[in-house]
Design a protein around this motif. Structure first.
Motif, PDB file in Angstrom:
ATOM      1  N   HIS A  71       0.831  -1.205   0.000  1.00  0.00           N
ATOM      2  CA  HIS A  71       0.000   0.000   0.000  1.00  0.00           C
ATOM      3  C   HIS A  71       0.870   1.263   0.000  1.00  0.00           C
ATOM      4  CE1 HIS A  71      -3.392  -2.637   0.610  1.00  0.00           C
ATOM      5  NE2 HIS A  71      -2.787  -3.174   1.668  1.00  0.00           N
ATOM      6  N   GLU A  72       0.203   2.401  -0.090  1.00  0.00           N
ATOM      7  CA  GLU A  72       0.910   3.678  -0.178  1.00  0.00           C
ATOM      8  C   GLU A  72       1.836   3.919   1.007  1.00  0.00           C
ATOM      9  OE1 GLU A  72       1.128   6.141  -2.428  1.00  0.00           O
ATOM     10  OE2 GLU A  72       0.046   4.896  -3.858  1.00  0.00           O
ATOM     11  N   ASP A  73       1.442   3.443   2.172  1.00  0.00           N
ATOM     12  CA  ASP A  73       2.258   3.667   3.360  1.00  0.00           C
ATOM     13  C   ASP A  73       3.379   2.643   3.505  1.00  0.00           C
ATOM     14  OD1 ASP A  73       0.806   1.425   3.940  1.00  0.00           O
ATOM     15  OD2 ASP A  73      -0.140   2.219   5.765  1.00  0.00           O
ATOM     16  N   GLY A  74       3.539   1.788   2.480  1.00  0.00           N
ATOM     17  CA  GLY A  74       4.612   0.811   2.504  1.00  0.00           C
ATOM     18  C   GLY A  74       4.265  -0.473   3.216  1.00  0.00           C
ATOM     19  N   LEU A  75       3.099  -0.530   3.854  1.00  0.00           N
ATOM     20  CA  LEU A  75       2.695  -1.766   4.522  1.00  0.00           C
ATOM     21  C   LEU A  75       2.091  -2.729   3.504  1.00  0.00           C
ATOM     22  CD1 LEU A  75       1.159  -0.302   7.795  1.00  0.00           C
ATOM     23  CD2 LEU A  75       3.440  -1.276   7.443  1.00  0.00           C
ATOM     24  N   ALA A  76       2.151  -4.014   3.800  1.00  0.00           N
ATOM     25  CA  ALA A  76       1.650  -5.038   2.877  1.00  0.00           C
ATOM     26  C   ALA A  76       0.676  -5.942   3.616  1.00  0.00           C
ATOM     27  CB  ALA A  76       2.808  -5.855   2.313  1.00  0.00           C
ATOM     28  N   THR A  77      -0.395  -6.341   2.912  1.00  0.00           N
ATOM     29  CA  THR A  77      -1.439  -7.142   3.554  1.00  0.00           C
ATOM     30  C   THR A  77      -1.907  -8.257   2.628  1.00  0.00           C
ATOM     31  OG1 THR A  77      -3.130  -5.642   2.702  1.00  0.00           O
ATOM     32  CG2 THR A  77      -2.265  -5.190   4.922  1.00  0.00           C
ATOM     33  N   ASN A  78      -2.707  -9.145   3.191  1.00  0.00           N
ATOM     34  CA  ASN A  78      -3.390 -10.212   2.464  1.00  0.00           C
ATOM     35  C   ASN A  78      -2.454 -11.061   1.602  1.00  0.00           C
ATOM     36  OD1 ASN A  78      -5.893  -9.262   3.480  1.00  0.00           O
ATOM     37  ND2 ASN A  78      -5.965  -7.725   1.836  1.00  0.00           N
ATOM     38  N   PRO A  79      -1.524 -11.757   2.230  1.00  0.00           N
ATOM     39  CA  PRO A  79      -0.598 -12.597   1.450  1.00  0.00           C
ATOM     40  C   PRO A  79      -1.299 -13.781   0.800  1.00  0.00           C
ATOM     41  CG  PRO A  79      -0.317 -12.989   3.798  1.00  0.00           C
ATOM     42  CD  PRO A  79      -1.250 -11.827   3.680  1.00  0.00           C
ATOM     43  N   VAL A  80      -0.818 -14.160  -0.376  1.00  0.00           N
ATOM     44  CA  VAL A  80      -1.356 -15.277  -1.142  1.00  0.00           C
ATOM     45  C   VAL A  80      -0.217 -16.251  -1.437  1.00  0.00           C
ATOM     46  CG1 VAL A  80      -2.463 -15.980  -3.301  1.00  0.00           C
ATOM     47  CG2 VAL A  80      -3.149 -13.839  -2.176  1.00  0.00           C
ATOM     48  N   ASN A  81      -0.449 -17.524  -1.219  1.00  0.00           N
ATOM     49  CA  ASN A  81       0.533 -18.549  -1.551  1.00  0.00           C
ATOM     50  C   ASN A  81       0.669 -18.655  -3.071  1.00  0.00           C
ATOM     51  OD1 ASN A  81       1.571 -21.366  -2.128  1.00  0.00           O
ATOM     52  ND2 ASN A  81       1.615 -21.433   0.119  1.00  0.00           N
ATOM     53  N   LEU A  82       1.912 -18.778  -3.583  1.00  0.00           N
ATOM     54  CA  LEU A  82       2.113 -18.811  -5.023  1.00  0.00           C
ATOM     55  C   LEU A  82       1.608 -20.090  -5.679  1.00  0.00           C
ATOM     56  CD1 LEU A  82       5.592 -17.154  -5.664  1.00  0.00           C
ATOM     57  CD2 LEU A  82       3.376 -16.128  -5.189  1.00  0.00           C
ATOM     58  N   GLY A  83       1.269 -21.088  -4.897  1.00  0.00           N
ATOM     59  CA  GLY A  83       0.667 -22.289  -5.470  1.00  0.00           C
ATOM     60  C   GLY A  83       1.653 -23.415  -5.705  1.00  0.00           C
TER      61      GLY A  83
END
Length: 642
Positions: free
Chosen positions: A313-325
């Motif tokens: 996100h704009e503030d540099g934080l990251a959310t909602n990780p997804v496994n690459l499969g």
């Protein structure tokens, strides 16, 4: 030091709980693998009955200590003891130990047996093997250099930062030994920064990065946002400068984000998907700056460690990780991701490779859609651990780390330069017998690069005389065709950008020795018109020169050939005179061939027979025409050695 730089980011550290009353198990749980291995070996030697758990822990000890040969031995004992009925995670360590020990055939056999009921997995392995085999058949596209800056400790996880390179290292020897990490007996990991030379990849003097906020424990594997405002890195859970453990006393790793202010890091904040009960690490920002790739052993994954991606996100934080499969992640370990030009680079110990961790690449189609990962091939990969690769696609250069043999420390950082791949065209044709026009099988074909004057390839024509070569574009090669008892022919092959995909019908005709010789009784002679001389003369005539050129050609084409020259006269003149004249004619014929370049040792003799071997009735006292007498004035060439 493989397990330190890999597992250190994913396993407990300090604050260990004791789950076993056995001393060996205590050492094992606390990562004192050398001591644990010694006690497990003694236990096995003293025991009447060996149990599988002890065998596996002993093998794991040596695997974690990077002693693959010994690990391979004990995993083999475990495999036999359990008759192949082992966990997939154990199989992966067994296979990797086998490959690291260069026991490639056995590794392939064990993996094939284990996955016999999993055709999808076998197909992936087969695809990766075919691609790796193809790479190994050609020249490596990568030239690698061990950096001068490497220490005798662990140096790894390089990352670009403008004109600088950050990396992770345990090189700080000023730390008191009671503050060393127990597994490696080395200092905890720190972040370092050094100016990089873009021409040769070398680094300047390294200093600590973010020293204002560094902890007394592990700070490692940095990456930066696209605009350089934020830095992400891995560190232990810490509270009030002390390790913070979960309910089991395990201090896992988390990914933190901080603001970059020169060489300082401020406003450090943990990302929301971190959890004290599992580890997250090895962050990497995508080229467009929108996604954060990272590694975790969080619940719900496919294996020991999986790669995930989260939106930034704009503030540099990251959310909602997804496994690459499952195309990327396996039951083993996938780690150290890096993204450039919609290609994911990462290391794995489970995809088909050369041993230990290998670097792979996969085309990205979406956050959950990836091509089958393919091995980067030798040079970048070895039978040991190769990991944390980064690449600058514009410069065709990059860095990676490895604990391969002949390094300077536990793990070294290497610079690599990638050559542009050579483009090829197919060049084909058939080798024929010039006289019979039958195909010539098993003809030797030697390809010489005219620029380097070196042999480029050596092949043989097939049973139908056919040959096919893959020749690089914009180069000229000389093709030499030969076969025993045949002449040698050459052909120039010039491949340009405008050449067709395959240049066909480049046929070659070889002349057999059989077609150049004639059998007279027990003698094999060069099949050439007789060398006729003028009456009472020994000089080589222009007509004789034409015939001698054929003799010269045959001897040049068959350099092992040795001959005997026979010269004859007609019956006119005395017998003694004719014998002397024929000897002179034989010597003149010999001198002519030597003058053309034939080594004198290849002419066994030059003998005159005078009028002893007339070809017709024209003996002494018989009236004959000049033409009939001329038939007897000749030289023949008898083959002594083919």
């Amino acid at each position: 030091m493989k397990k330190i730089l890999i597992v250190v980011l994913f396993v407990q550290l300090g604050l260990y709980g004791q789950n076993s009353s056995w001393k060996a198990d205590q050492y094992f749980e606390n990562y004192h693998f050398t001591k644990a291995a010694a006690m497990y070996e003694k236990s096995i030697a003293d025991a009447d009955v060996v149990d599988a758990a002890t065998l596996e822990k002993l093998a794991d000890c040596y695997f974690n200590l990077n002693d693959y040969r010994t690990a391979y031995k004990w995993y083999g004992e475990l495999y036999k003891f359990k008759r192949g009925d082992i966990k997939e995670s154990t199989l992966i360590r067994y296979v990797q130990s086998a490959r690291a020990s260069r026991e490639y055939d056995h590794a392939r056999k064990v993996a094939t047996e284990f996955y016999a009921d999993n055709p999808q997995r076998l197909e992936v392995i087969a695809t990766q093997k075919r691609d790796l085999d193809k790479i190994q058949e050609g020249d490596s596209l990568y030239k690698i250099y061990n950096l001068d800056i490497n220490s005798n400790k662990s140096d790894f996880a390089p990352m670009y930062h403008g004109n600088y390179l950050l990396f992770t290292s345990a090189r700080d020897t000023t730390v008191a030994k009671d503050r060393f990490y127990s597994w490696t007996n080395q200092p905890f990991l720190d972040l370092y920064i050094a100016e990089r030379n873009k021409q040769n990849g070398e680094l300047g003097a390294a200093v600590k990065f973010g020293e204002n906020t560094r902890s007394d424990f592990h700070d490692a594997t940095p990456t930066f946002s696209k605009d350089g405002r934020f830095v992400y890195f891995s560190r232990n859970y810490i509270s009030n400068k002390r390790l913070q453990g979960n309910k089991d006393g395990v201090s896992n790793f988390e990914i933190v984000r901080g603001y970059v202010n020169g060489d300082n890091i401020t406003n450090i904040e943990s990302l929301s998907f971190n959890d004290i009960d599992y580890s997250c690490g090895h962050p990497a920002v995508s080229a467009d700056g929108k996604y954060l790739y990272f590694v975790s052993d969080m619940p719900g994954g496919y294996g020991s460690t999986d790669i995930y991606v989260a939106e930034i996100h704009e503030d540099g934080l990251a959310t909602n990780p997804v496994n690459l499969g499952s195309n990327i992640n396996t039951t083993g370990r996938e780690m150290f991701p890096f993204v450039a030009d919609s290609v994911l680079y990462f290391s794995s110990d489970s995809h088909f490779g050369l041993g230990g961790l290998d670097v792979f690449y996969s085309k990205i189609h979406s956050s959950t859609s990836y091509d089958i990962p393919l091995n980067m091939g030798p040079a970048l990969n070895s039978n040991m651990d190769d990991f944390s690769m980064i690449i600058d696609p514009k410069e065709n250069t990059g860095y990676f780390a490895s604990n391969r043999n002949l390094g300077k420390g536990d793990d070294d950082i290497y610079f690599f330069r990638r050559k542009e791949p050579v483009q090829y065209h197919l060049f084909s044709g058939t080798v024929f017998d010039k006289k019979t026009e039958d195909p010539v099988s098993d003809a030797d074909i030697v390809v010489t690069d005219n620029l380097s004057d070196s042999t480029y390839a050596q092949i043989k024509s097939d049973q139908n005389g056919f040959y096919q070569l893959k020749l690089p574009m914009n180069r000229t090669h000389e093709l030499t065709f030969s076969k025993k008892l045949y002449t040698t022919e050459t052909l120039l092959a010039k491949i340009t950008d405008a050449s067709e995909a395959e240049l066909k019908n480049n046929d070659v005709y070889l002349t057999s020795l059989e077609s150049l010789t004639v059998k007279e009784g027990d003698l094999l002679k060069i099949d050439v018109d007789p060398i006729y001389f003028e009456y009472d003369k020994a000089e080589i005539t222009p007509k004789a020169e034409v015939a001698l050129e054929k003799v010269f050609y045959v001897m040049e084409e068959f350099p092992e050939m040795r001959i005997l020259i026979e010269s004859h006269t007609d019956s006119r003149g005395s017998d003694d005179y004719n014998l002397s004249l024929s000897n002179l004619r034989a010597e003149n014929t010999k001198r002519y061939l030597i003058g053309k370049g034939i080594d004198r040792s290849r002419i066994e003799g030059a003998r005159g027979f005078g009028e002893q071997r007339l070809l017709n009735k024209c003996s002494n006292g018989v009236r004959c025409s000049d033409g009939e007498h001329a038939l007897n004035r000749r030289s023949n060439f008898v083959i002594i050695q083919e």
